[in-house]
Design an enzyme around this catalytic site. Structure first.
Site, short mmCIF file in Angstrom:
data_model
loop_
_atom_site.label_atom_id
_atom_site.label_comp_id
_atom_site.label_asym_id
_atom_site.label_seq_id
_atom_site.Cartn_x
_atom_site.Cartn_y
_atom_site.Cartn_z
N CYS A 130 -0.69 4.50 2.22
CA CYS A 130 -0.69 4.44 3.69
C CYS A 130 -0.12 3.09 4.08
O CYS A 130 1.04 2.83 3.78
CB CYS A 130 -2.07 4.74 4.28
SG CYS A 130 -3.49 4.08 3.40
N SER A 131 -0.90 2.23 4.71
CA SER A 131 -0.38 0.89 4.98
C SER A 131 -1.52 -0.10 5.10
O SER A 131 -1.57 -0.91 6.02
CB SER A 131 0.52 0.87 6.21
OG SER A 131 0.00 1.68 7.22
N CYS A 132 -2.46 -0.04 4.14
CA CYS A 132 -3.60 -0.95 4.10
C CYS A 132 -3.10 -2.40 4.05
O CYS A 132 -2.15 -2.71 3.33
CB CYS A 132 -4.45 -0.69 2.87
SG CYS A 132 -5.12 0.97 2.81
N CYS A 162 0.89 -1.18 0.00
CA CYS A 162 0.00 0.00 0.00
C CYS A 162 0.91 1.21 0.00
O CYS A 162 1.55 1.50 1.01
CB CYS A 162 -0.91 0.00 1.23
SG CYS A 162 -1.84 1.53 1.41
#
Lengths: 92, 112, 218
Positions: free
Chosen positions: C126-128, C123
């Site tokens: 962001c950090s999905c 991701c």
């Protein structure tokens, strides 16, 4: 034949989910994903209508050009319909 | 004079960067609580994930470099709750002072 | 004297995870600004009747119950049951729920590794992460280095994880930019014909479901 699309090369300052490195790049629709509430409205606590979302597949060569690590590798990303434009196959 | 291309700091895909740091850590109780607040408040409609992301993005690159993941997340949760009027800045300020007065460690301050 | 978690056991079981293990020792360090904010926000939400302490505890417990073992069970089932594998590739959320996993509203897509294709999840914005199936992401997944480079030089990133892919294998990178989350269905290792589903699940690592690794060899 898969539908060819281009990610719009827009540069708004706010919360958007179309990554910079794909803007202006061409790919094909891998699959439709349904409709989801527009994150550009949700981000500001505003009413958000549902927008169609697509998984778009790009060739690495179409993103990075000659600098691609391996031109035939691919990248898939989810892009909202309002960030996509159709590519005219008949264009020169 | 400082023109700008419009690329925001969090939009990192494709930028040059060093080797991926492989070290990891377990999460502490206060971090797990922040995670729980984030999920539960979202479920109850107090804010959206995109509202949290927007707050994180607006904190800027400096916050990303200086603060840990859950430090930034509690700031984003708080920002959204303040904006939607769940509590006032005055209430938050008073409570944070009370919490500090309970003791010098998290274990002592975590509940009144 | 160092703080002893058992001091609190008689009233709250604070400081202990649901599985009975002590949390990391941060409870003993100097109280930080952000910890004060967490405590204050949590208490205000409870006092205003928006959350209860038991809801918060239950959510922490639910999150701790999610781990790569859940994904590994899904992968192992797909390896032994072709009909399940077809359902997984058609709708990974439904297939995960069919196995009894509480994944909440997660929209999950499974991408299959083959002899010709290797998939990698990232991701960049962001950090999905498919946290409702696999639990919380590893720290490296959230770093600038991984987020920046995985889409531009995935093969170099994979080499840092010890995975050197031949040129005739196509790498497919998946950037989780919006509402979907991804899990890699890795290829079943050679020489595992005699193993049952539970034995196979042990071979499935977290990284093999993100694409930065392969399953263990038996």
């Amino acid at each position: 034949m898969a539908e060819r699309v281009r990610v719009k090369a827009l540069t708004p300052p706010g919360h958007v989910r179309a990554p910079w490195y794909l803007r202006g790049k061409e790919g094909v629709i891998e699959r439709p994903l349904g409709a989801f509430r527009n994150p550009e409205q949700l981000a500001y606590g505003l009413p958000a209508e549902e927008k169609p979302l697509f998984r778009v597949r790009f060739l690495m060569r179409d993103i990075w050009g000659e600098a691609a690590e391996n031109p035939d590798d691919t990248l898939d990303a989810e892009i909202y319909a309002h960030w996509l434009e159709k590519v005219d196959h008949h264009a020169p | 004079m400082s023109d700008w291309d419009g690329r925001r700091w969090h939009d990192m895909g494709g930028q040059a960067a060093g080797p991926v740091p492989m070290e990891g850590h377990d999460f502490a109780l206060w971090e797990k609580r922040i995670d729980a607040l984030m999920v539960l408040c979202g479920q109850k409609g107090l804010f959206t994930v995109d509202g949290l992301r927007r707050a994180l993005e607006d904190m800027g690159e400096d916050a990303f470099e200086k603060h840990s993941y859950y430090e930034r997340w509690i700031a984003a949760v708080n920002q959204n709750l303040l904006e939607s009027g769940v509590y006032s800045l005055e209430e938050l300020a008073d409570r944070m002072e009370q919490v500090a007065a309970r003791g010098p460690t998290y274990a002592e301050a975590q509940h009144g | 004297m160092p703080h002893d978690h058992h001091d609190h056991d008689h009233f709250h079981h604070e400081g202990m995870s649901p599985s009975g293990h002590p949390y990391r020792a941060d409870n003993d360090g100097p109280l930080t600004y952000w910890q004060r904010m967490e405590i204050a926000v949590r208490e205000l939400l409870v006092e205003k009747g928006l959350l209860t302490p038991s809801e918060i505890a239950a959510q922490i417990e639910a999150m701790e119950a999610r781990s790569p073992a859940n994904g590994a069970a899904v992968v192992a089932r797909a390896w032994v049951d072709p009909a399940f594998k077809a359902r997984l590739l058609a709708d990974a959320s439904a297939a995960s729920r069919e196995m009894g996993f509480d994944i909440g509203p997660l929209h999950l897509i499974a991408v299959e590794n083959t002899a010709q294709t290797h998939n990698l999840i990232v991701c960049t914005l962001c950090s999905c992460y498919p946290r409702n199936l696999l639990g919380l992401p590893p720290d490296w997944y959230k770093t600038r280095e991984y987020r920046s480079r995985a889409v531009r030089e995935p093969r170099a990133v994979l080499r840092e994880f010890g995975l050197d892919l031949p040129d005739d294998v196509t790498v497919r990178v998946h950037d989780s930019t919006a509402d979907m989350r991804y899990i890699v269905l890795p290829s079943r290792p050679e020489g595992t014909e005699g193993l049952d589903e539970a034995e196979l699940a042990i071979l499935v690592t977290r990284d093999s479901m993100i694409g930065t690794g392969l399953p263990r060899q038996p």
